[in-house]
Design a protein around this motif. Sequence first.
Motif, PDB file in Angstrom:
ATOM      1  N   ARG A  45       0.783  -1.232   0.000  1.00 29.79           N
ATOM      2  CA  ARG A  45       0.000   0.000   0.000  1.00 29.79           C
ATOM      3  C   ARG A  45       0.821   1.292   0.000  1.00 29.79           C
ATOM      4  NH1 ARG A  45      -5.256  -1.625   0.579  1.00 29.79           N
ATOM      5  NH2 ARG A  45      -5.532  -3.595   1.694  1.00 29.79           N
ATOM      6  N   PRO A  46       1.998   1.368   0.638  1.00 28.73           N
ATOM      7  CA  PRO A  46       2.705   2.651   0.661  1.00 28.73           C
ATOM      8  C   PRO A  46       2.921   3.301  -0.704  1.00 28.73           C
ATOM      9  CG  PRO A  46       3.663   1.195   2.282  1.00 28.73           C
ATOM     10  CD  PRO A  46       2.664   0.369   1.515  1.00 28.73           C
ATOM     11  N   GLY A 168      -4.164  16.533   7.431  1.00 26.73           N
ATOM     12  CA  GLY A 168      -2.767  16.927   7.569  1.00 26.73           C
ATOM     13  C   GLY A 168      -1.824  15.821   7.976  1.00 26.73           C
ATOM     14  N   GLY A 169      -2.169  14.569   7.710  1.00 28.88           N
ATOM     15  CA  GLY A 169      -1.280  13.460   8.043  1.00 28.88           C
ATOM     16  C   GLY A 169      -0.355  13.107   6.899  1.00 28.88           C
ATOM     17  N   LEU A 170       0.354  11.992   7.067  1.00 29.97           N
ATOM     18  CA  LEU A 170       1.337  11.583   6.067  1.00 29.97           C
ATOM     19  C   LEU A 170       0.690  11.271   4.724  1.00 29.97           C
ATOM     20  CD1 LEU A 170       3.703   9.301   8.174  1.00 29.97           C
ATOM     21  CD2 LEU A 170       4.270  11.514   7.156  1.00 29.97           C
ATOM     22  N   LEU A 171      -0.473  10.633   4.727  1.00 30.63           N
ATOM     23  CA  LEU A 171      -1.128  10.293   3.469  1.00 30.63           C
ATOM     24  C   LEU A 171      -1.484  11.554   2.696  1.00 30.63           C
ATOM     25  CD1 LEU A 171      -2.333   8.142   1.599  1.00 30.63           C
ATOM     26  CD2 LEU A 171      -4.468   8.341   2.898  1.00 30.63           C
ATOM     27  N   TRP A 341       8.464   5.736   7.375  1.00 29.64           N
ATOM     28  CA  TRP A 341       9.161   6.582   6.420  1.00 29.64           C
ATOM     29  C   TRP A 341       8.136   7.266   5.537  1.00 29.64           C
ATOM     30  CZ3 TRP A 341       8.289   1.489   5.396  1.00 29.64           C
ATOM     31  CH2 TRP A 341       7.791   1.160   4.133  1.00 29.64           C
ATOM     32  N   THR A 342       8.536   8.366   4.931  1.00 28.80           N
ATOM     33  CA  THR A 342       7.705   9.052   3.957  1.00 28.80           C
ATOM     34  C   THR A 342       8.597   9.673   2.904  1.00 28.80           C
ATOM     35  OG1 THR A 342       6.043  10.797   3.616  1.00 28.80           O
ATOM     36  CG2 THR A 342       7.657  11.170   5.357  1.00 28.80           C
ATOM     37  N   ASP A 343       8.148   9.626   1.656  1.00 32.49           N
ATOM     38  CA  ASP A 343       8.880  10.216   0.533  1.00 32.49           C
ATOM     39  C   ASP A 343       8.133  11.445   0.039  1.00 32.49           C
ATOM     40  OD1 ASP A 343      10.783   8.141   0.559  1.00 32.49           O
ATOM     41  OD2 ASP A 343       9.504   6.884  -0.689  1.00 32.49           O
ATOM     42  N   VAL A 349      12.178  10.753   4.475  1.00 25.29           N
ATOM     43  CA  VAL A 349      12.232  11.009   5.908  1.00 25.29           C
ATOM     44  C   VAL A 349      11.973   9.691   6.628  1.00 25.29           C
ATOM     45  CG1 VAL A 349      11.303  12.365   7.815  1.00 25.29           C
ATOM     46  CG2 VAL A 349      11.325  13.324   5.499  1.00 25.29           C
ATOM     47  N   GLN A 350      12.830   9.356   7.592  1.00 32.66           N
ATOM     48  CA  GLN A 350      12.685   8.130   8.362  1.00 32.66           C
ATOM     49  C   GLN A 350      12.619   8.476   9.846  1.00 32.66           C
ATOM     50  OE1 GLN A 350      16.332   6.507   6.330  1.00 32.66           O
ATOM     51  NE2 GLN A 350      15.117   4.635   6.317  1.00 32.66           N
ATOM     52  N   ALA A 351      11.851   7.683  10.586  1.00 37.38           N
ATOM     53  CA  ALA A 351      11.696   7.980  12.006  1.00 37.38           C
ATOM     54  C   ALA A 351      11.522   6.700  12.802  1.00 37.38           C
ATOM     55  CB  ALA A 351      10.501   8.900  12.234  1.00 37.38           C
ATOM     56  N   PHE A 352      12.131   6.678  13.982  1.00 38.97           N
ATOM     57  CA  PHE A 352      11.937   5.615  14.963  1.00 38.97           C
ATOM     58  C   PHE A 352      11.198   6.199  16.166  1.00 38.97           C
ATOM     59  CE2 PHE A 352      15.925   4.039  12.942  1.00 38.97           C
ATOM     60  CZ  PHE A 352      15.477   2.796  12.532  1.00 38.97           C
ATOM     61  N   GLY A 353      10.421   5.353  16.830  1.00 34.69           N
ATOM     62  CA  GLY A 353       9.791   5.768  18.069  1.00 34.69           C
ATOM     63  C   GLY A 353       8.711   6.804  17.846  1.00 34.69           C
TER      64      GLY A 353
END
Length: 413
Positions: A45-46, A168-171, A341-343, A349-353
Motif C-alpha cells: 500500500r505505501p 494533515g497526516g502523512l497520506l 518513512w515518507t517520501d 524522511v525516516q523515524a523511529f519511536g
Amino acid sequence: MTAPRRIAVVGAGAAGLHTVEALRRAGYDGRLTLVGDEEEPPYDRPPLSKHLLSGQWQPDRLTLRDPRALDELRLDLRLGVRARRLDRRARTVHLADGREVPCDAVVIATGVRPRRLPGAGTPGDGTPGAGTRPAGAHVLRTLADALALRADLCEGLRTGGRLLVVGGGLLGAEAAATAVGLGAEVTWLVSTDTPLAAVLGTETAALLTGLHREHGVRIHRGTATGLLGRDGRATGVRLADGTDLAADTVLMAIGSEPATEWLADSGLGLDGGVVCDARCAAAPGVWAVGDAACWPDPRTGRHRRLEQRTNATEQALHVARNLLAGPDGTTRAYTPVPYLWTDQYGLRVQAFGDPGAADRFEPVDGSPEEHRFAAACVRDGRVVGAVGIASARALRGLRAQVAAHGPWPPALA
C-alpha cells in the motif's frame, strides 16, 4: 509443538501475507486459509500515494508475491469476499458469500478503512452513514482508490482542475506532493500550523511544510465539516467557520478506523482496534496483527495501534511464532521499535519511536537546513524518538537509544 490443524488468516494485505509465510517457514503443514475482501492478490500500500499515483509505477509493481510464490504456500486462498462474522464457539469464520471457514485458530489482519466526510459514503460497504459518494470525491486506501484518483487528476490536468487534499497526516502530505509534482493546482487543508508535527516532530514537520509551499501547494488551516456537491459531483468542502473551499477533485485523507465491524458479536474486545494482550492474543485461539491490532505498550501499559508498514511485517512474524508455540509453549511479548518513512519532494524522511512526543530536538549529524540530518528526539531527558533525512547510518545508531528509552546525552547513562 502442538499446532492447530486449521488456521484462518482474515485479511490479505501485507500483515496477512507475512503471517501465512511465517507459519509455513516455521514448518506448519496444516490447512491454511487466507481471506481477503479485494480481488487482487496481496499488494503493497505505501506506493499508492506516491509511485502509483504519479504514474511512475503500474499496478503490477505493487504485487507482493507472484502467483508461483503464492502457490508454494499451499493456501486455501479466498479473494474478493468479506468476512461477515466470527463464531468463536463453533470455531468458524462466516463469509459474505455464504461459505464458512472452519478453523482451530484465527489471525485477524483486516486492517483499517478510511474515514469519510459527511455526504461521501460508499453504498453497500457496511460502514455507518454510508450513502452515495459523488464523483470526484476520493479516499486512498486500495488499489482501486488510487487508480480512480489518478484518473481524476489526469482529467483535471487537461481541464485546469483543482485538487483539495483534506487532512494533515502523512497520506495527505504525500498525495499533495505527488499531485503538485504532476502539475495540479493543490490546496492542502490542515488543522494545525505545522502539519505532521505530531508524527515527525516540529523541526522536521516545519521543513516539509516549507517544501510544500515552495512547490506551490496552498496550505489552508481549518476543519472540514462536510462535502459539497452539485449534479452528482464534488465541488469542495464546507469548513467549521461556515466558509467553503472550492475544488474539482477532493481527497479525504482524514484518518482511518479499524475494520472490525464483522467481529461485533464475537465477544472480543474492540476498543480502538482488536484488544490484545502483550503477546498479541485477543482470546484463546484468536490473534491480531497489523493496523487493526491494539496491544499494551510495554513502556506505558496503554493499548496502542500502529498503522505502519514495518509493523505489519514484524507483528506477523511475532504472532506466527507465538501461535505455533501452543498453549503450553513459551510465548513472548511484542515490543517493537516503531519505524516509519515518507517520501516527499525527493526526500526520504525516516523515524523511529515517537518524535512527535519530544520537547527537544538534538541533531547528531547534519542539519535540517542542509536537508540531511539525524536527530534524537528527547523528552524529560529521555530519548523517545529519532528522525532523519539522508543520514541513515547516524539514524540507525540512535535506534538502540530509542528502544531503551535511554538518557540524553548518552554520557548520562
